[in-house]
Design a protein around this motif. Structure first.
Motif, mmCIF file in Angstrom:
data_model
loop_
_atom_site.group_PDB
_atom_site.id
_atom_site.type_symbol
_atom_site.label_atom_id
_atom_site.label_comp_id
_atom_site.label_asym_id
_atom_site.label_seq_id
_atom_site.Cartn_x
_atom_site.Cartn_y
_atom_site.Cartn_z
ATOM 1 N N ALA A 109 55.483 -9.085 -0.021
ATOM 2 C CA ALA A 109 55.256 -10.457 -0.731
ATOM 3 C C ALA A 109 55.854 -11.465 -0.399
ATOM 4 C CB ALA A 109 56.334 -9.805 -1.880
ATOM 5 N N GLU A 110 55.483 -12.412 -0.487
ATOM 6 C CA GLU A 110 55.400 -14.195 0.003
ATOM 7 C C GLU A 110 55.191 -14.513 -0.809
ATOM 8 O OE1 GLU A 110 54.017 -16.851 3.559
ATOM 9 O OE2 GLU A 110 53.568 -14.710 4.411
ATOM 10 N N GLY A 111 56.706 -15.506 -0.782
ATOM 11 C CA GLY A 111 56.613 -15.996 -1.926
ATOM 12 C C GLY A 111 56.345 -16.187 -3.279
ATOM 13 N N ASP A 112 55.455 -16.647 -4.143
ATOM 14 C CA ASP A 112 54.229 -16.259 -4.962
ATOM 15 C C ASP A 112 53.685 -15.393 -5.355
ATOM 16 O OD1 ASP A 112 52.547 -17.898 -5.023
ATOM 17 O OD2 ASP A 112 53.272 -19.104 -6.658
ATOM 18 N N HIS A 113 53.555 -14.284 -4.279
ATOM 19 C CA HIS A 113 52.192 -13.823 -4.190
ATOM 20 C C HIS A 113 52.874 -12.603 -3.757
ATOM 21 C CE1 HIS A 113 50.072 -17.338 -3.728
ATOM 22 N NE2 HIS A 113 49.082 -16.404 -4.606
ATOM 23 N N VAL A 114 52.239 -11.289 -4.571
ATOM 24 C CA VAL A 114 52.248 -10.134 -3.880
ATOM 25 C C VAL A 114 51.504 -9.131 -3.745
ATOM 26 C CG1 VAL A 114 53.327 -7.466 -4.654
ATOM 27 C CG2 VAL A 114 54.691 -9.790 -5.254
ATOM 28 N N THR A 115 51.191 -8.391 -2.296
ATOM 29 C CA THR A 115 50.320 -8.535 -1.795
ATOM 30 C C THR A 115 49.833 -6.031 -1.910
ATOM 31 O OG1 THR A 115 48.811 -10.142 -0.768
ATOM 32 C CG2 THR A 115 48.148 -7.334 -0.314
ATOM 33 N N MET A 116 49.317 -5.945 -2.880
ATOM 34 C CA MET A 116 49.201 -4.240 -2.306
ATOM 35 C C MET A 116 48.208 -3.199 -2.234
ATOM 36 S SD MET A 116 50.251 -1.861 -6.065
ATOM 37 C CE MET A 116 48.975 -2.108 -6.400
ATOM 38 N N LEU A 117 47.957 -2.467 -1.341
ATOM 39 C CA LEU A 117 47.301 -1.760 -0.688
ATOM 40 C C LEU A 117 47.258 -0.031 -1.297
ATOM 41 C CD1 LEU A 117 44.671 -1.064 1.647
ATOM 42 C CD2 LEU A 117 47.001 -0.313 2.524
ATOM 43 N N SER A 118 46.176 0.389 -2.206
ATOM 44 C CA SER A 118 46.514 1.958 -2.357
ATOM 45 C C SER A 118 45.226 2.358 -2.442
ATOM 46 C CB SER A 118 46.920 1.128 -4.372
ATOM 47 O OG SER A 118 46.033 0.452 -5.139
ATOM 48 N N ARG A 119 45.062 3.420 -2.553
ATOM 49 C CA ARG A 119 43.956 4.163 -2.557
ATOM 50 C C ARG A 119 44.013 5.242 -3.877
ATOM 51 N NH1 ARG A 119 43.103 10.181 0.285
ATOM 52 N NH2 ARG A 119 44.565 11.111 -1.000
ATOM 53 N N ARG A 120 42.622 5.038 -4.334
ATOM 54 C CA ARG A 120 42.657 5.458 -5.899
ATOM 55 C C ARG A 120 41.561 6.704 -6.495
ATOM 56 N NH1 ARG A 120 43.412 -0.626 -8.527
ATOM 57 N NH2 ARG A 120 45.327 -1.158 -7.311
ATOM 58 N N TRP A 121 41.769 7.051 -7.384
ATOM 59 C CA TRP A 121 41.380 7.932 -7.437
ATOM 60 C C TRP A 121 40.103 7.543 -8.929
ATOM 61 C CZ3 TRP A 121 38.203 11.968 -6.099
ATOM 62 C CH2 TRP A 121 37.376 12.459 -6.863
ATOM 63 N N LEU A 122 39.095 7.643 -8.674
ATOM 64 C CA LEU A 122 37.943 7.130 -9.628
ATOM 65 C C LEU A 122 37.605 8.207 -10.401
ATOM 66 C CD1 LEU A 122 36.360 4.052 -8.531
ATOM 67 C CD2 LEU A 122 38.748 3.878 -9.459
ATOM 68 N N PRO A 123 38.003 9.247 -11.623
ATOM 69 C CA PRO A 123 37.376 10.803 -11.998
ATOM 70 C C PRO A 123 36.050 10.418 -12.390
ATOM 71 C CG PRO A 123 38.695 9.648 -13.803
ATOM 72 C CD PRO A 123 38.794 8.562 -12.556
ATOM 73 N N TRP A 124 35.312 9.020 -13.127
ATOM 74 C CA TRP A 124 34.085 8.914 -13.485
ATOM 75 C C TRP A 124 33.156 8.709 -12.107
ATOM 76 C CZ3 TRP A 124 38.266 4.892 -14.447
ATOM 77 C CH2 TRP A 124 38.416 3.865 -12.977
ATOM 78 N N GLU A 125 33.903 8.327 -10.950
ATOM 79 C CA GLU A 125 32.693 8.820 -10.129
ATOM 80 C C GLU A 125 33.189 9.761 -9.155
ATOM 81 O OE1 GLU A 125 31.878 4.960 -8.551
ATOM 82 O OE2 GLU A 125 32.204 3.492 -10.195
ATOM 83 N N SER A 126 33.663 10.301 -9.658
ATOM 84 C CA SER A 126 34.240 11.785 -8.871
ATOM 85 C C SER A 126 34.490 11.671 -6.807
ATOM 86 C CB SER A 126 33.273 12.798 -8.292
ATOM 87 O OG SER A 126 33.700 13.211 -10.260
ATOM 88 N N HIS A 127 35.404 10.097 -6.260
ATOM 89 C CA HIS A 127 35.755 9.577 -5.256
ATOM 90 C C HIS A 127 36.953 8.609 -5.366
ATOM 91 C CE1 HIS A 127 33.864 5.940 -4.915
ATOM 92 N NE2 HIS A 127 32.610 5.957 -6.046
ATOM 93 N N TRP A 128 37.267 8.908 -3.924
ATOM 94 C CA TRP A 128 38.065 7.759 -4.103
ATOM 95 C C TRP A 128 38.048 6.333 -2.749
ATOM 96 C CZ3 TRP A 128 42.942 8.706 -4.935
ATOM 97 C CH2 TRP A 128 43.796 10.427 -5.057
ATOM 98 N N ILE A 129 38.719 4.608 -3.291
ATOM 99 C CA ILE A 129 38.457 3.614 -3.265
ATOM 100 C C ILE A 129 39.796 3.292 -1.750
ATOM 101 C CG2 ILE A 129 37.018 3.640 -4.776
ATOM 102 C CD1 ILE A 129 38.648 2.129 -6.385
ATOM 103 N N ALA A 130 39.523 2.767 -1.875
ATOM 104 C CA ALA A 130 41.077 2.404 -1.554
ATOM 105 C C ALA A 130 40.932 0.502 -1.517
ATOM 106 C CB ALA A 130 40.569 1.560 0.822
ATOM 107 N N VAL A 131 41.970 -0.013 -2.230
ATOM 108 C CA VAL A 131 41.988 -1.305 -3.036
ATOM 109 C C VAL A 131 42.976 -1.870 -2.443
ATOM 110 C CG1 VAL A 131 42.459 -1.525 -4.925
ATOM 111 C CG2 VAL A 131 41.517 -0.283 -4.843
ATOM 112 N N VAL A 132 42.756 -3.296 -2.351
ATOM 113 C CA VAL A 132 44.154 -4.357 -2.037
ATOM 114 C C VAL A 132 43.610 -4.918 -3.199
ATOM 115 C CG1 VAL A 132 44.708 -6.176 -0.436
ATOM 116 C CG2 VAL A 132 43.540 -4.413 0.661
ATOM 117 N N ASP A 133 44.849 -4.936 -3.837
ATOM 118 C CA ASP A 133 45.550 -6.200 -4.919
ATOM 119 C C ASP A 133 45.711 -7.045 -4.506
ATOM 120 O OD1 ASP A 133 44.117 -4.361 -7.777
ATOM 121 O OD2 ASP A 133 45.528 -3.406 -6.007
#
Length: 128
Positions: free
Chosen positions: A70-94
């Motif tokens: 977090a910095e100021g009014d922004h928050v950044t998140m790094l995650s790994r997510r499983w998408l069951p409808w595609e049967s694979h993991w993705i890397a995500v930056v929000d």
């Protein structure tokens, strides 16, 4: 709002969205003027976001949050997510922007993880 409060708000919203609370509980953390710029879900207000996300099988997804910055009014998140409808993991930056203690804006970038990178121990760039 402090940086730690902003991080906490985002973490609670994500916990609700992917946990027992679901979409309605996560929506409580969104500003009425919420806008989503993500490539998967693009909405122009909170009501659109709620309707769109209700269409997704969020309850079947898995999320592993690895970094929240977090910095100021922004928050950044790094995650790994499983998408069951595609049967694979993705890397995500929000990236979230907060206003008055609520999330007012969201954008994300993501990419599928190659089969060799789906094992957390095999990934060399990000310590999943």
């Amino acid at each position: 709002m402090s940086i730690e409060n902003n991080k906490s708000i985002v973490e609670k919203a994500i916990g609700e969205l992917f946990g027992a609370g679901g979409v309605d509980a996560a929506a409580a953390y969104l500003h009425d003027d919420f806008v989503d710029h993500g490539p998967g879900v693009v909405t122009s207000n909170k009501a659109d976001w709620i309707a769109t996300v209700r269409q997704l099988p969020v309850a079947d997804m898995k999320i592993e949050v690895h970094h929240v910055l977090a910095e100021g009014d922004h928050v950044t998140m790094l995650s790994r997510r499983w998408l069951p409808w595609e049967s694979h993991w993705i890397a995500v930056v929000d990236i979230y922007r907060l206003e008055d203690g609520l999330i007012v804006e969201h954008g994300e970038v993501f990419q599928p993880l190659p089969e060799t990178d789906r094992d957390p121990a095999a990934h060399s760039l990000v310590p999943w």
